[in-house]
Design an enzyme around this catalytic site. Structure first.
Site, PDB file in Angstrom:
ATOM      1  CE1 TYR A 184      86.619  -9.709 118.974  1.00  0.00           C
ATOM      2  CE2 TYR A 184      87.100  -7.639 120.074  1.00  0.00           C
ATOM      3  CZ  TYR A 184      87.374  -8.968 119.863  1.00  0.00           C
ATOM      4  OH  TYR A 184      88.400  -9.564 120.542  1.00  0.00           O
ATOM      5  CD  GLU A 212      84.323 -13.535 124.313  1.00  0.00           C
ATOM      6  OE1 GLU A 212      83.696 -13.654 123.246  1.00  0.00           O
ATOM      7  OE2 GLU A 212      84.325 -12.501 124.970  1.00  0.00           O
ATOM      8  CG  ASP A 236      84.042 -12.424 119.344  1.00  0.00           C
ATOM      9  OD1 ASP A 236      84.594 -12.098 120.408  1.00  0.00           O
ATOM     10  OD2 ASP A 236      83.024 -11.855 118.909  1.00  0.00           O
ATOM     11  CG  ASP A 241      85.967  -8.542 125.943  1.00  0.00           C
ATOM     12  OD1 ASP A 241      85.887  -7.460 125.327  1.00  0.00           O
ATOM     13  OD2 ASP A 241      85.995  -9.650 125.385  1.00  0.00           O
TER      14      ASP A 241
HETATM   15  C1  NOJ Z   1      83.778 -10.646 122.729  1.00  0.00           C
HETATM   16  C2  NOJ Z   1      84.886  -9.763 122.422  1.00  0.00           C
HETATM   17  O1  NOJ Z   1      86.030 -10.160 123.059  1.00  0.00           O
HETATM   18  C3  NOJ Z   1      84.377  -8.412 122.742  1.00  0.00           C
HETATM   19  O2  NOJ Z   1      85.368  -7.502 122.875  1.00  0.00           O
HETATM   20  C4  NOJ Z   1      83.402  -8.117 121.647  1.00  0.00           C
HETATM   21  O3  NOJ Z   1      82.833  -6.861 121.824  1.00  0.00           O
HETATM   22  C5  NOJ Z   1      82.310  -9.149 121.640  1.00  0.00           C
HETATM   23  N1  NOJ Z   1      82.814 -10.475 121.768  1.00  0.00           N
HETATM   24  C6  NOJ Z   1      81.514  -9.067 120.381  1.00  0.00           C
HETATM   25  O4  NOJ Z   1      82.292  -9.428 119.290  1.00  0.00           O
END
Ligand code: NOJ
Ligand code: NOJ
Ligand code: CA
Ligand code: CA
Length: 767
Positions: free
Chosen positions: A147, A333, A303, A405
């Protein structure tokens, strides 16, 4: 006018030949071989089962890349120095890579997995990320998760080279497994340290050398090449600490700003937030995504969609899908809680942008019903009904019990019985199930944190193919492929109590009935239930794996009834009725993509789609490129923009319609600005004479404009490139009362470049 590019025509010929060969050997054609011009298998559909792999955490198939050149070896979790990640310090790299995924393809395939979502494959910031703790110690982190983008045009060398990536793609595709990559278009890497008073950090973005035409230069292996001979294969493109081209918003952390402006424009955890209203940024990100699409991937997991300007997202998705190779999968997401004031924004995100959601609503309801038992099974059933009313494309949402997450579901529910019940329900619910790696091995984290859940599969399990969870996925992924009631069907709750749920999925005459008891040690009796199933005995698709057995339907006074049955502790039954729907009646189960421009490819899935068919968008006939009983590949015709229902006609029979949005052209952003004072509860919107601006219908206007500097409002809106359109600002209050500007229509022209963005002047509301 859009023309068929030559290379598509050629590859189509090859495809026809292949088809001929297939049929001459007596195989029926099914789409299990690479068929698009990029070599992709085609988008992930509701018949697929996705497996989510955190690449570094799955399997180390190539120890030679564990400490790539320039990498601080202490950031590899290898205290004993044997060049093998030991799975202990999960903040550090563990060694998993592309080769490791290749090695485990038989394991995935045998489980019935037909798509993988892997970590972002491109280069990340490779320096330590230090988090200062209150006790004075420092936690050392790496970008193992992908990320922290650094260069979108090179691979993450911990995972492998571009050649390795291509081998992974081919190996997956040869085994009928689609490849979805994580992709971050919201930010580069952390540029300030939130644990050290926002001290400056990295955030820098690099790009390969360019040739005289401005094209990036790669060597024969697909690696960035040193074209300008300066000994480096990369160049600084943007730096949030010296942001000469306005690449970043630079507004600092969101903190507790819960406005839409705060979520979209401020930093997420100090990650340098891209200015997606800047044409240079749009161009770079679209180039990056198309680069990966051209490598033959099947889709993107986007993302942080909650944190992005939706006008950008819509144009981004459209640019990717309009490039060679046709539509790919897009799910994103949009992280919400439950309940969440952002629910409506979340709910409508797919039809506003073309990017589907990871189903956070489903996830929370499943956690609560099967995990901590804080909600009843009846309320889980209510969620299924509510969301199938609320979501337009509910079968395209990506459902899950957990991910990287959140707390691993196993930690919340260590009891096998409700754990398996949750998995079986996930596999049979509407949407496309996403299995977090290790779920089938009952990976148990040391605590509830997300990082504890990102365990190293290699040191935590032995990839046992005989676990019950593995078999549940295997059996039900197979059912998902074969009974369209699961992939395309509606959902109906037949019976529910606090602990028991009986639901039905149905696609025309096809049905699947799932009966589940979440309580491990209690038995419940389910009363006789009305049914439209034919009289007979239905065996449990799970074959008793979760204590189920067969069920019988009898006719009682002219009404067919499922006989009363009992559900013992943790029992799950899956009963399938899967008659052929015949080849004569066309039935649409799903369409991918659901939004696009004339000339785009569209895949129509269902049954009875073979033979001589006519596809229409509204009343306009579309070109059919190829078709089989289960799928039509068609081209969006030149027709009026806006919602145009797709139908398939065969002989005198026409299918039910499927909602599609025709865009009037290549999408670009116009950023509207207006100064307007409002009463409490009123917001400003844009409405105009093009479908993107609601065709003058105030109910179809833009979303509410953003007002971080009230009384000034602004909003990026996605409109067709080069379009000259009329518009006005309107005020709407919470009750939907509308006040129009009382003046002649305003006129504006969108930029002509396909990655363009333009700001309007600051207008003043006209009473
Ligand atoms: C969501 C991701 O799934 C997470 O793991 C990440 O830290 C953040 N977005 C930032 O990219
Ligand atoms: C309604 C609006 O009142 C007006 O401003 C606009 O010109 C027309 N619709 C366009 O038909
Ligand atoms: Ca490795
Ligand atoms: Ca953002």
């Amino acid at each position: 006018m859009w023309k068929v590019p030559k290379f598509i025509k050629q590859s189509y010929l090859v495809f026809l030949l292949a088809l001929l060969l297939y049929s001459s050997f007596g195989f029926s054609f099914s789409r299990t071989e690479a068929t698009t011009s990029t070599g992709a298998l085609g988008p992930v559909t509701p018949k697929d089962t996705i497996y989510q792999i955190v690449t570094d955490r799955f399997f180390d198939g190539d120890p030679s890349n564990n400490k790539p050149p320039g990498f601080d070896p202490t950031l590899f979790d290898d205290p004993d120095g044997n060049n093998q990640g030991n799975g202990k310090d999960l903040k550090l790299y563990q060694g998993g890579d592309f080769q490791g995924i290749i090695d485990k393809i038989p394991y995935l395939k045998n489980m019935g997995i037909t798509a993988v979502w892997i970590s972002a494959p491109y280069e990340n910031r490779d320096t330590v990320i230090e988090d200062y703790q209150s006790d004075g110690s420092i936690n050392r982190w790496t970008s193992f998760h992908g990320y922290h983008a650094r260069n979108y045009f090179a691979t993450n060398k911990h995972f492998g080279t571009m050649k390795d990536f291509i081998r992974l793609r081919d190996a997956l595709h040869q085994n009928g497994i689609k490849l979805v990559i994580d992709f971050v278009s919201n930010h580069s890497s952390r540029w300030q340290n939130p644990t050290l008073n926002f001290a400056p950090e990295d955030g820098k973005l690099y790009e390969p050398d360019k040739d005289a035409n401005g094209n990036y230069v790669f060597d024969a292996n697909g690696e960035p090449a040193d074209y300008n001979g300066d000994g480096k294969v990369e160049n600084l493109l943007a730096d949030p600490h010296n942001d000469v081209n306005g690449f970043f918003h630079g507004l600092g952390d969101r903190g507790n700003d819960t406005s839409r402006f705060g979520y979209r424009y401020k930093d997420l955890g100090s990650l340098a937030d891209y200015s997606q209203e800047n044409a240079l940024v749009v161009e770079h990100l679209e180039k990056a995504a198309k680069f990966w699409k051209s490598k033959g991937i099947d889709g993107f997991r986007h993302d942080a969609t909650l944190h992005m300007n939706p006008a950008f997202v819509k144009g981004f998705k459209d640019a990717i899908d309009s490039d060679a190779g046709g539509p790919v999968t897009h799910f994103g997401e949009f992280f919400i809680g439950r309940p969440d004031p952002k629910y409506d924004e979340y709910r409508t995100f797919p039809e506003r942008t073309g990017v589907n959601n990871l189903d956070f609503e489903y996830f929370r309801a499943a956690t609560n019903a099967f995990g901590n038992f804080s909600e009843t099974m009846s309320s889980f059933g209510d969620m299924m009904i509510k969301t199938s009313n609320d979501y337009i494309y509910e079968n395209q949402t990506v459902t899950f019990l957990d991910n990287h997450d959140v707390t691993r579901f196993r930690y919340i529910q260590p009891n096998d019985k409700p754990y398996h019940a949750a998995l079986a329900v996930l596999m049979t619910s509407r949407g496309i199930p996403n299995i977090y790696y290790g779920t089938e091995q009952y990976l148990m984290p040391s605590d509830s944190s997300d990082i504890a859940g990102r365990m190293f599969m290699q040191t935590s399990t032995n990839f046992d193919e005989n676990t019950t969870a593995y078999k549940v996925i295997q059996k039900l992924s197979n059912l998902r492929k074969n009974n369209e009631a699961i992939a395309y069907g509606t959902t109906e709750i037949l019976y529910s109590t606090n602990d028991v749920l009986v639901f039905k999925r149905q696609f025309y005459d096809k049905q699947v009935i799932v009966a589940v008891n979440r309580q491990p040690d209690q038995t419940f009796t389910i009363p006789e239930l009305d049914t439209t199933l034919p009289v007979g005995t239905y065996s449990d698709v799970l074959g008793g794996l979760l204590y189920g057995s067969s069920m019988s339907v009898n006719n009682v006074n002219g009404q067919n009834k499922i006989s009363s049955f009992t559900l013992s502790g943790g029992e799950v039954n899956v009963w399938s009725y899967n008659p052929s729907l015949g080849t004569l009646t066309p039935r649409i189960g799903d369409v991918i993509s659901t939004m696009g421009r004339p000339g785009n490819t569209v895949y129509i899935y269902g049954t009875g789609l073979g033979g001589s068919v006519t596809v229409k968008f509204g009343s306009t006939v579309a070109t059919v490129v190829s078709n089989s009983d289960q799928m039509i590949e068609a081209i969006v015709p030149n027709t009026n923009p806006g919602i145009q229902n797709i139908t398939v006609t065969k002989g005198s029979v026409t299918s039910d319609p499927f909602r599609y949005e025709v865009l009037s052209g290549d999408q670009v952003q116009v950023i509207f600005h207006v100064n307007a004072t409002t009463n409490w509860g009123e917001n400003i919107y844009v409405v105009g004479n093009i479908p993107e601006l609601g065709s003058w219908d105030p109910n179809q206007s833009s979303e509410a404009m953003l007002n971080p500097n009230y009384p000034e409002w602004f909003l990026p809106v996605s409109v067709p490139k080069g379009a000259t359109f009329e518009f006005k600002f309107i005020k709407k209050d919470n009750n939907g009362n509308v006040i129009w500007e009382s003046r002649s229509n305003r006129v504006f022209t969108a930029p002509n470049s396909s990655t363009g963005t333009i700001d309007t002047p600051l207008y003043f509301w006209d009473n």
